[in-house]
Design a protein around this motif. Structure first.
Motif, short mmCIF file in Angstrom:
data_model
loop_
_atom_site.label_atom_id
_atom_site.label_comp_id
_atom_site.label_asym_id
_atom_site.label_seq_id
_atom_site.Cartn_x
_atom_site.Cartn_y
_atom_site.Cartn_z
N ILE A 1 0.82 -1.22 0.00
CA ILE A 1 0.00 0.00 0.00
C ILE A 1 0.85 1.27 0.00
N ALA A 2 2.13 1.14 0.28
CA ALA A 2 2.99 2.33 0.32
C ALA A 2 4.40 1.95 -0.09
N GLU A 3 5.15 2.96 -0.50
CA GLU A 3 6.58 2.74 -0.78
C GLU A 3 7.32 2.86 0.56
N VAL A 4 7.79 1.73 1.04
CA VAL A 4 8.33 1.68 2.40
C VAL A 4 9.84 1.89 2.38
N HIS A 5 10.31 2.78 3.26
CA HIS A 5 11.75 3.07 3.34
C HIS A 5 12.29 2.76 4.72
N LYS A 6 12.47 1.45 4.95
CA LYS A 6 12.94 1.01 6.27
C LYS A 6 14.38 1.42 6.56
#
Ligand code: AMP
Ligand code: GLY
Length: 412
Positions: free
Chosen positions: A40-45
């Motif tokens: 659902i989102a572009e995740v930037h861990k």
């Protein structure tokens, strides 16, 4: 609009889930986010929640229109101020206004100055005075350490011996600031209020949290072990009174005193014989209240945020159904617990919100105290509760525990 959600818990999972449904949102990013959000989102861990410089750099480089900050830490540390300085809109108060959550002393003093109903209190900034005070105060007494404590900085002492233990625990150097508060009796509830300076619009749907770790409100305080909404037995009268005596006056007070608030102000209140009184304010959505409230919200969250920014009328819309969320937490939480054990048996389509799981070798493993919230939906609280526990029972893990009585206060 390009929207960036800051945070990695279940609240932020629910925020991204809800924002992903908005036609106003063209691209959704999460920093650091969690693995359950990747669809659902572009995740930037790779960017840490407390790395403000990296977050600001990312927001500028990606031309973020709105940053929505979930947790209290970045708010009280001034992330909003840094993003706003570069022209990025932020849903979440600046450092000065976030003191309403970050400092119990600030919150109590501003309430006192503006006659906002709350427990009587006394601030004591050294251990010797605290030791004298507990010899002559009334019991039970509530001790609250100034500063953030993830819901765990409050001790309710029933008698002198418990107060002595609490004083020894809270005063480490001997010079800490502790708020001593009268114990209030009654039922607690959580009211989220959208605030832009002197303009305040409370949700017309209350939620109720379950702060203690174990059934029947036993055990230590936690961040929250379950929540439900609406709360049928805390009716419109209490909601209106909370708006008139708490929500509007605190927004006005902060505006007038030079700490205008922008974002969602969480009013944690208790229904006493004299009416609703404030237990605490938070500068953000509650967790797990957000998960059930945003599940029930039928209208567009992003539209509400834009309308709040423009001080336009806001009409929240809600599904008729009720929602009950049951938290599965690591055994040992809120104390120490093991990480790395696998958890399976859940979906990511709105029935569960993930707080403390990470993917390792294609398997979800525990990496937090609160792990996953199962959210049941039903035509009333009883049926939503049943559905929530059905969802709980499909989770496979030997390392989790949960309460069995979430929402029972609404089912008599
Ligand atoms: P807080 O972190 O201030 O929300 O406190 C955590 C929990 O302690 C609350 O949710 C209440 O259950 C309890 N509590 C805090 N203050 C009081 C009070 N003055 N009277 C009774 N219970 C309280
Ligand atoms: N659930 C309580 C909180 O978010 O502080």
């Amino acid at each position: 609009m390009k929207v960036l959600v800051i945070g990695s818990g279940g609240r932020e999972h629910a925020l991204t889930f809800k924002l992903n449904q908005s036609s106003l949102v063209s691209h959704l990013y999460a920093i650091p986010g969690n693995d359950a959000m990747v669809n659902i989102a572009e995740v930037h861990k790779e960017i840490a929640e407390n790395d403000h410089a990296a977050i600001v750099e990312f927001a500028v480089a990606h031309k973020i229109d709105w940053a929505i900050i979930g947790p209290e830490q970045p708010l009280t540390e001034g992330l909003t101020d840094k993003l706003q300085a570069l022209g990025i809109k932020v849903f979440g108060p600046n450092k000065a206004a976030a003191q309403i959550e970050g400092s119990k002393s600030f919150a109590k003093q501003i309430m006192e100055r503006h006659n906002i109903p709350t427990a009587d209190y006394k601030e004591i900034n050294n251990k010797d005075d605290a030791l004298s005070y507990i010899e002559q105060c009334d019991y039970p007494i509530v001790l609250k350490k100034d500063g953030l404590a993830a819901g765990k900085g409050v001790i309710i002492a029933q008698n002198y011996d418990e107060a002595l233990e609490a004083v020894n625990e809270l005063y480490i150097s001997g010079k800490e600031l502790v708020v001593f508060e009268t114990f209030l009796e009654g039922e607690e509830f959580s009211l989220m209020t959208f605030v832009n300076g002197d303009y305040a619009v409370p949700f017309d749907c209350i939620a109720q949290d379950h702060k203690r770790a174990f059934d029947n409100d036993k055990g230590p305080n936690t961040g929250g072990m379950g929540a439900y909404c609406p709360v049928p037995h805390i009716g419109e009268g209490i909601l209106n009174q909370t708006n008139e005596t708490i929500a509007q006056p605190i927004a006005q007070a902060m505006h007038k005193e030079g700490y205008p608030f922008f974002g969602v102000l969480y009013i944690g209140a208790i229904v006493t014989k004299e009416g609703p009184k404030v237990i605490e304010f938070n500068a953000r959505f509650g967790d797990p209240e957000a998960q059930v409230l945003l599940s029930r919200m039928d209208s567009d969250l992003m539209q509400h945020i834009v309308d709040l920014d423009n001080k336009k009328p806001i009409q929240f819309e809600w599904k008729d159904d009720s929602f009950v969320g049951v938290m599965l937490a690591s055994k040992g939480y809120p104390g120490s617990y093991e990480k790395g054990e696998s958890v399976s048996g859940f979906t990511l389509d709105g029935d569960y919100f993930v707080s403390g799981l990470t993917l390792k070798d294609n398997q979800y493993v525990i990496n937090g105290g609160r792990v996953i919230l199962a959210v049941g939906q039903g035509e009333n609280i009883a049926s939503a509760k049943q559905q929530a526990y059905n969802l709980v029972s499909s989770i496979k893990s030997d390392n989790l525990f949960y309460r069995n009585d979430i929402s029972n206060k609404a089912i008599k």
